[in-house]
Design an enzyme around this catalytic site. Structure first.
Site, mmCIF file in Angstrom:
data_model
loop_
_atom_site.group_PDB
_atom_site.id
_atom_site.type_symbol
_atom_site.label_atom_id
_atom_site.label_comp_id
_atom_site.label_asym_id
_atom_site.label_seq_id
_atom_site.Cartn_x
_atom_site.Cartn_y
_atom_site.Cartn_z
ATOM 1 N N SER A 1 9.141 4.469 12.634
ATOM 2 C CA SER A 1 7.695 4.252 12.181
ATOM 3 C C SER A 1 6.918 5.107 11.657
ATOM 4 O O SER A 1 5.337 4.207 11.625
ATOM 5 C CB SER A 1 7.203 3.518 13.595
ATOM 6 O OG SER A 1 7.439 4.320 14.381
ATOM 7 N N ASN A 2 7.007 6.473 11.948
ATOM 8 C CA ASN A 2 5.411 7.027 10.825
ATOM 9 C C ASN A 2 5.979 8.515 10.228
ATOM 10 O O ASN A 2 7.022 9.204 11.209
ATOM 11 C CB ASN A 2 5.119 7.956 12.644
ATOM 12 C CG ASN A 2 3.915 8.219 11.868
ATOM 13 O OD1 ASN A 2 4.319 8.638 11.358
ATOM 14 N ND2 ASN A 2 2.504 7.926 12.219
ATOM 15 N N GLY B 1 3.269 1.967 17.028
ATOM 16 C CA GLY B 1 4.647 2.169 16.855
ATOM 17 C C GLY B 1 4.657 3.707 17.144
ATOM 18 O O GLY B 1 5.540 3.720 17.511
ATOM 19 N N THR B 2 3.678 4.419 16.598
ATOM 20 C CA THR B 2 4.154 5.636 16.775
ATOM 21 C C THR B 2 3.557 5.872 18.159
ATOM 22 O O THR B 2 4.531 6.936 19.247
ATOM 23 C CB THR B 2 2.547 6.662 16.050
ATOM 24 O OG1 THR B 2 3.562 6.070 14.918
ATOM 25 C CG2 THR B 2 2.796 7.952 16.238
ATOM 26 N N LYS C 1 -6.843 -2.477 12.758
ATOM 27 C CA LYS C 1 -5.096 -2.630 13.609
ATOM 28 C C LYS C 1 -5.087 -3.032 14.810
ATOM 29 O O LYS C 1 -5.621 -3.485 15.236
ATOM 30 C CB LYS C 1 -4.635 -1.405 14.099
ATOM 31 C CG LYS C 1 -3.186 -1.395 14.807
ATOM 32 C CD LYS C 1 -2.607 0.352 14.502
ATOM 33 C CE LYS C 1 -1.283 1.079 15.071
ATOM 34 N NZ LYS C 1 -0.598 -0.199 13.436
ATOM 35 N N ARG D 1 7.452 -9.891 -6.752
ATOM 36 C CA ARG D 1 7.364 -10.621 -8.254
ATOM 37 C C ARG D 1 6.926 -8.984 -9.837
ATOM 38 O O ARG D 1 6.597 -7.825 -8.929
ATOM 39 C CB ARG D 1 5.762 -11.858 -7.958
ATOM 40 C CG ARG D 1 6.439 -12.819 -7.544
ATOM 41 C CD ARG D 1 4.877 -13.625 -7.051
ATOM 42 N NE ARG D 1 3.834 -12.987 -6.446
ATOM 43 C CZ ARG D 1 3.920 -13.186 -4.835
ATOM 44 N NH1 ARG D 1 4.821 -14.404 -4.734
ATOM 45 N NH2 ARG D 1 2.395 -12.827 -4.076
ATOM 46 N N ARG E 1 1.196 -0.940 -0.069
ATOM 47 C CA ARG E 1 0.131 -0.115 -0.051
ATOM 48 C C ARG E 1 0.747 1.487 -0.172
ATOM 49 O O ARG E 1 0.444 1.863 -0.974
ATOM 50 C CB ARG E 1 -1.019 -0.077 1.186
ATOM 51 C CG ARG E 1 -1.621 1.049 1.798
ATOM 52 C CD ARG E 1 -2.647 1.340 2.018
ATOM 53 N NE ARG E 1 -2.541 0.854 3.692
ATOM 54 C CZ ARG E 1 -3.232 0.524 4.945
ATOM 55 N NH1 ARG E 1 -4.390 0.011 4.544
ATOM 56 N NH2 ARG E 1 -2.585 0.259 5.975
ATOM 57 N N HIS F 1 -7.135 4.180 16.384
ATOM 58 C CA HIS F 1 -6.454 3.742 15.420
ATOM 59 C C HIS F 1 -8.038 2.059 14.930
ATOM 60 O O HIS F 1 -8.543 2.529 15.373
ATOM 61 C CB HIS F 1 -5.711 2.466 14.654
ATOM 62 C CG HIS F 1 -4.133 3.449 14.985
ATOM 63 N ND1 HIS F 1 -3.391 3.906 16.193
ATOM 64 C CD2 HIS F 1 -3.601 4.465 14.333
ATOM 65 C CE1 HIS F 1 -2.338 4.655 15.647
ATOM 66 N NE2 HIS F 1 -2.489 5.273 14.330
ATOM 67 N N HIS F 2 -8.356 2.291 13.316
ATOM 68 C CA HIS F 2 -9.102 1.917 12.604
ATOM 69 C C HIS F 2 -9.108 0.003 14.050
ATOM 70 O O HIS F 2 -8.367 -0.049 13.784
ATOM 71 C CB HIS F 2 -9.120 1.206 10.991
ATOM 72 C CG HIS F 2 -7.685 0.770 10.860
ATOM 73 N ND1 HIS F 2 -6.855 -0.463 11.051
ATOM 74 C CD2 HIS F 2 -6.641 1.733 10.359
ATOM 75 C CE1 HIS F 2 -6.355 -0.988 10.760
ATOM 76 N NE2 HIS F 2 -5.839 0.535 10.485
#
Length: 236
Positions: free
Chosen positions: A116-117, A157-158, A151, A39, A15, A147-148
Site C-alpha cells: 500500500s506504500n 492503508g499505511t 483523502k 485509452r 498520477r 493526510h491531505h
C-alpha cells in the site's frame, strides 16, 4: 555499467504511472518499454511506447512490471506476468480477498511484491515498529496518521500495515486520523510506558518517494526466486 531494467508500466495514465515514466526518463536505472493505460491517444509519448489495456498481450519483452491501476485491471497484468515468468511490483489498492489469494498463488511461480506504500523509509519504519513492539511488551501502542483534506479513507492503508507490524510484535494498536490542508503523509507510531514514551515517525514531503520506491522494488525483484516479498525484504 549495468543495462537499464526494462519495465512495463501498467496504469500509466494515473498520477503514479505518470511519475514512474518521468523518473525513468530522468535516469533511475530503468527504461520503460511499454506504458499501458485504458485509452491511448498517441502511440509514443516522450519516447515511451503507449499501449491500450486491450493490447496488453502484445507488449514487447520486459524485465519486470510495475502496476498502479484499478482492481478491475489487476487480473490481466498478473496473468501476463505469470505467462511470461516476469516479476511484478503492484501498488493497486482495493484488491478483493480473491485477488490477494491470487497473489499468494502467483508467488509460487514468480517473484512479486504488493504494498500500500512503497516508500523505502516506511519499509524501514515497519521493521522498527515490529522490533519495538516485541521489545516493549505491555506498552500502549498508538498510531496517528495525517493526510491531505481530500483523502477519504481513515485510517490510511499505511497506518493499518504499520498496525499489522505492531501486532506481529505483540502490541494492540489504536488509531487516530487527521485530514488537513495538503499534507502528503505523516505517520507516528507511539509506544507509551510508565514515565517514558518512544515515538517512531515518518514524514513524506514529496509524492515521488512512492514512485521511486516502486522502481527500486521492481529492479530488486529481477533475478530473485519466486515468492511474495515485502518492500523491506528488497532494501539490500
Amino acid at each position: 555499467m549495468d543495462a537499464p531494467t526494462r519495465l512495463l508500466i501498467h496504469g500509466a495514465g494515473g498520477r503514479m504511472g505518470q511519475a514512474l515514466q518521468r523518473l525513468c526518463r530522468e535516469g533511475e536505472g530503468c527504461e520503460v518499454v511499454a506504458a499501458v493505460s485504458r485509452r491511448v491517444e498517441s502511440r509514443v509519448v516522450d519516447g515511451i511506447p503507449q499501449f491500450a489495456a486491450s493490447e496488453l498481450a502484445g507488449v514487447p519483452e520486459y524485465d519486470a512490471a510495475v502496476d498502479f491501476s484499478l482492481p478491475e485491471g489487476f487480473d490481466a497484468i498478473l496473468d501476463l506476468c505469470l505467462q511470461r515468468g516476469k516479476p511484478l511490483a503492484s501498488g493497486t489498492t482495493g484488491l478483493s480477498s480473491g485477488q490477494q489469494s491470487a497473489l499468494d498463488a502467483a508467488a509460487m511461480r514468480i517473484p512479486l511484491v504488493w504494498a500500500s506504500n512503497f516508500s523505502l523509509g516506511v519499509a524501514v519504519l515497519h521493521d522498527l515498529v515490529e522490533r519495538a513492539a516485541r521489545a516493549l511488551p505491555g506498552w500502549d501502542c498508538d498510531i496517528v496518521e495525517a493526510h491531505h483534506a481530500r483523502k477519504l479513507d481513515a485510517p490510511s492503508g499505511t497506518a493499518l500495515t504499520l498496525g499489522m507490524a505492531a501486532g506481529e510484535g505483540g502490541a494492540t494498536p489504536r488509531y487516530a486520523s487527521i485530514r488537513a490542508g495538503d499534507i502528503v503523509g505523516e505517520h507516528l507510531v507511539q509506544f507509551s510506558g510508565i514515565g517514558e514514551r518512544v515515538e517512531l515517525v515518518h514524514r513524506a514531503t514529496n509524492r515521488d518517494i512512492f514512485a521511486r520506491g516502486a522502481l527500486h522494488a521492481a529492479r530488486a525483484l529481477v533475478g530473485r526466486e519466486p515468492g511474495r516479498y515485502r518492500v523491506r525484504d528488497l532494501l539490500d
